[in-house]
Design a protein around this motif. Structure first.
Motif, PDB file in Angstrom:
ATOM      1  N   LEU A 149      13.610   6.636  -0.814  1.00  0.00           N
ATOM      2  CA  LEU A 149      14.818   5.977  -1.317  1.00  0.00           C
ATOM      3  C   LEU A 149      15.162   6.336  -2.758  1.00  0.00           C
ATOM      4  O   LEU A 149      16.135   5.814  -3.307  1.00  0.00           O
ATOM      5  N   GLY A 150      14.369   7.192  -3.386  1.00  0.00           N
ATOM      6  CA  GLY A 150      14.720   7.712  -4.696  1.00  0.00           C
ATOM      7  C   GLY A 150      14.595   6.736  -5.850  1.00  0.00           C
ATOM      8  O   GLY A 150      15.245   6.913  -6.886  1.00  0.00           O
ATOM      9  N   ARG A 151      13.745   5.738  -5.720  1.00  0.00           N
ATOM     10  CA  ARG A 151      13.554   4.780  -6.813  1.00  0.00           C
ATOM     11  C   ARG A 151      12.602   5.364  -7.857  1.00  0.00           C
ATOM     12  O   ARG A 151      11.770   6.229  -7.547  1.00  0.00           O
ATOM     13  N   SER A 152      12.698   4.866  -9.083  1.00  0.00           N
ATOM     14  CA  SER A 152      11.777   5.281 -10.133  1.00  0.00           C
ATOM     15  C   SER A 152      10.521   4.416 -10.076  1.00  0.00           C
ATOM     16  O   SER A 152      10.490   3.372  -9.415  1.00  0.00           O
ATOM     17  N   SER A 153       9.480   4.841 -10.793  1.00  0.00           N
ATOM     18  CA  SER A 153       8.238   4.074 -10.806  1.00  0.00           C
ATOM     19  C   SER A 153       8.450   2.682 -11.382  1.00  0.00           C
ATOM     20  O   SER A 153       7.866   1.699 -10.913  1.00  0.00           O
ATOM     21  N   ALA A 209       0.818  -1.213   0.000  1.00  0.00           N
ATOM     22  CA  ALA A 209       0.000   0.000   0.000  1.00  0.00           C
ATOM     23  C   ALA A 209       0.850   1.261   0.000  1.00  0.00           C
ATOM     24  O   ALA A 209       0.434   2.297  -0.539  1.00  0.00           O
ATOM     25  N   VAL A 210       2.026   1.197   0.615  1.00  0.00           N
ATOM     26  CA  VAL A 210       2.866   2.399   0.710  1.00  0.00           C
ATOM     27  C   VAL A 210       4.180   2.252  -0.053  1.00  0.00           C
ATOM     28  O   VAL A 210       5.020   3.149  -0.007  1.00  0.00           O
ATOM     29  N   ALA A 211       4.355   1.146  -0.761  1.00  0.00           N
ATOM     30  CA  ALA A 211       5.619   0.903  -1.465  1.00  0.00           C
ATOM     31  C   ALA A 211       6.001   2.043  -2.404  1.00  0.00           C
ATOM     32  O   ALA A 211       7.167   2.485  -2.399  1.00  0.00           O
ATOM     33  N   PRO A 212       5.078   2.568  -3.232  1.00  0.00           N
ATOM     34  CA  PRO A 212       5.492   3.651  -4.131  1.00  0.00           C
ATOM     35  C   PRO A 212       6.002   4.879  -3.382  1.00  0.00           C
ATOM     36  O   PRO A 212       6.992   5.504  -3.804  1.00  0.00           O
ATOM     37  N   PHE A 213       5.338   5.233  -2.283  1.00  0.00           N
ATOM     38  CA  PHE A 213       5.746   6.421  -1.528  1.00  0.00           C
ATOM     39  C   PHE A 213       7.072   6.193  -0.809  1.00  0.00           C
ATOM     40  O   PHE A 213       7.956   7.046  -0.813  1.00  0.00           O
TER      41      PHE A 213
END
Length: 391
Positions: free
Chosen positions: A244-248, A234-238
């Motif tokens: 941590l600066g990851r891309s989509s 649920a919060v992985a994208p955020f």
């Protein structure tokens, strides 16, 4: 010829796996198309989100009905009825011109699809010995863990190429094909149907199951394990993008890596089924979950959070779920094999209900750190540990 085919054949495990997977496919496959559907129908994101929220509600509540009905009338006719309702909901969604119609269609889909979840587990238990059930349910679990990872990617590709309505066209074709296979090839597995009780008696049947210490232990542990990882998803994208600066694109890969841990755990559960007692395997799996949650909490609180230190404990946690989940389900289904449908229904309801609570908790607490996720996972595995200590 069709009747003789059904009578002579055995319940096909690959078909049951495919049918069970469809129960949550409609939930995940529509997520990438949600924004496009909202824009096309001229509605707000909040209203469009109801197509997801109410799907979860229907998925949880509907499962309470299918088990008792299948215990009385048989798994096969009830499964066919559920798939028919599922297909009707998909067909209604394709030409929808308002968000109200789409929401109704989604509720219909969920009320039909949840029958696949309940009856897939029940039919596996019907045709299996107690130990063999753990191996087959591990296969079911392993297949279902792929759904939240693969379905959004498929939905995104279909919606991007052909529009959001095409998602329902594709899914309707899949459900119709599986329904035809069920009608033509799947035999009845409930050989000892029981009388259909009234509402009070249905509630009494669930209470009788809950009075069993073994059922309580396994159903609570299994429900906690089954959807606790939703707290991370649920919060992985955020968390991954903002912290941590990851891309989509990398977020999708990271989620696949975590899901791979669950597949690994389920594979181990299948390999040891029949050689390691269900209770011991479930406790070992939950032990991995506890260790992983504690590790993630320590990593975050000491400022050592990186992509690697986040994903490594989560993969371990997922592996623990993969080991615990199938054994917990096998354990609760063995309490009263003649009420396998009701046992599966109650488990599904509690699983989805707890999943919604875990997701709500981590979303409400989200502060940009991994602490809410770690604490939620620790609470889930701690509750499961207390439950399993009673068997």
């Amino acid at each position: 010829m069709t009747m003789s085919l059904r009578r002579s054949g055995q319940a096909s495990l690959p078909l049951l796996v495919a049918v069970t997977m469809t129960g949550t496919v409609a939930l995940h496959i529509f997520v990438p198309a949600l924004a496009a559907a909202a824009a096309d129908l001229g509605t707000t994101p909040v209203a469009a989100q109801l197509t997801i929220t109410l799907y979860l509600v229907g998925l949880a509540c509907g499962q309470l009905v299918y088990g008792p009905l299948s215990d009385r009338f048989g798994r096969r006719p009830v499964l066919i009825a559920g798939l028919s309702l599922y297909l009707a909901g998909l067909l209604l969604a394709i030409p929808a011109t308002s968000i109200e119609v789409l929401v109704v269609a989604r509720v219909m889909q969920s009320l039909g699809a949840c029958g696949s979840l309940v009856l897939g587990r029940a039919m596996v238990r019907d045709v299996s010995t107690p130990t063999d059930a753990a191996r087959k349910i591990a296969i079911l679990t392993m297949a279902m863990t792929l759904t939240p990872a693969l379905a959004p990617a498929i939905g995104g590709l279909v919606a991007g190429a052909f529009g959001w309505r095409a998602v329902f066209v594709v899914l309707a074709a899949v459900v119709a094909g599986l329904g035809a296979l069920v009608v033509l090839t799947l035999p009845e597995t409930n050989r000892r149907p029981i009388a259909l009780p009234g509402i009070g008696a249905v509630a009494g049947a669930y209470l009788r199951l809950l009075r069993s210490p073994a059922y309580r232990a396994y159903v609570i542990a299994g429900a906690c394990a089954g959807t606790s990882l939703y707290a991370f998803l649920a919060v992985a994208p955020f968390l991954l993008v903002d912290r941590l600066g990851r891309s989509s694109q990398e977020v999708g890969l990271d989620c696949l890596i975590v899901v791979a841990g669950m597949v690994l755990g389920s594979a181990v559960a299948g390999r040891i089924a029949g050689r390691v007692p269900i209770r011991r395997a479930a406790k070992v799996g939950n032990g991995l979950c506890l260790a992983a949650a504690l590790t993630l909490l320590a990593v975050d609180r000491t400022g050592q959070l990186t992509v690697v230190t986040l994903l490594a404990p989560l993969v371990l946690y997922a592996a623990g779920i993969g080991l615990l989940g199938p054994n917990a389900v096998a354990g609760l289904m063995n309490v009263d094999p003649h009420a396998a449908g009701s046992a599966s229904s109650l488990y599904g309801f509690l699983q989805m209900g707890l999943g919604a609570l875990f997701t709500l908790a981590v979303a409400a607490w989200h502060d940009g750190s991994a602490t809410p996720v770690a604490a939620t996972l620790l609470a889930a595995s701690g509750i499961a540990a207390l439950s399993l200590s009673r068997v």
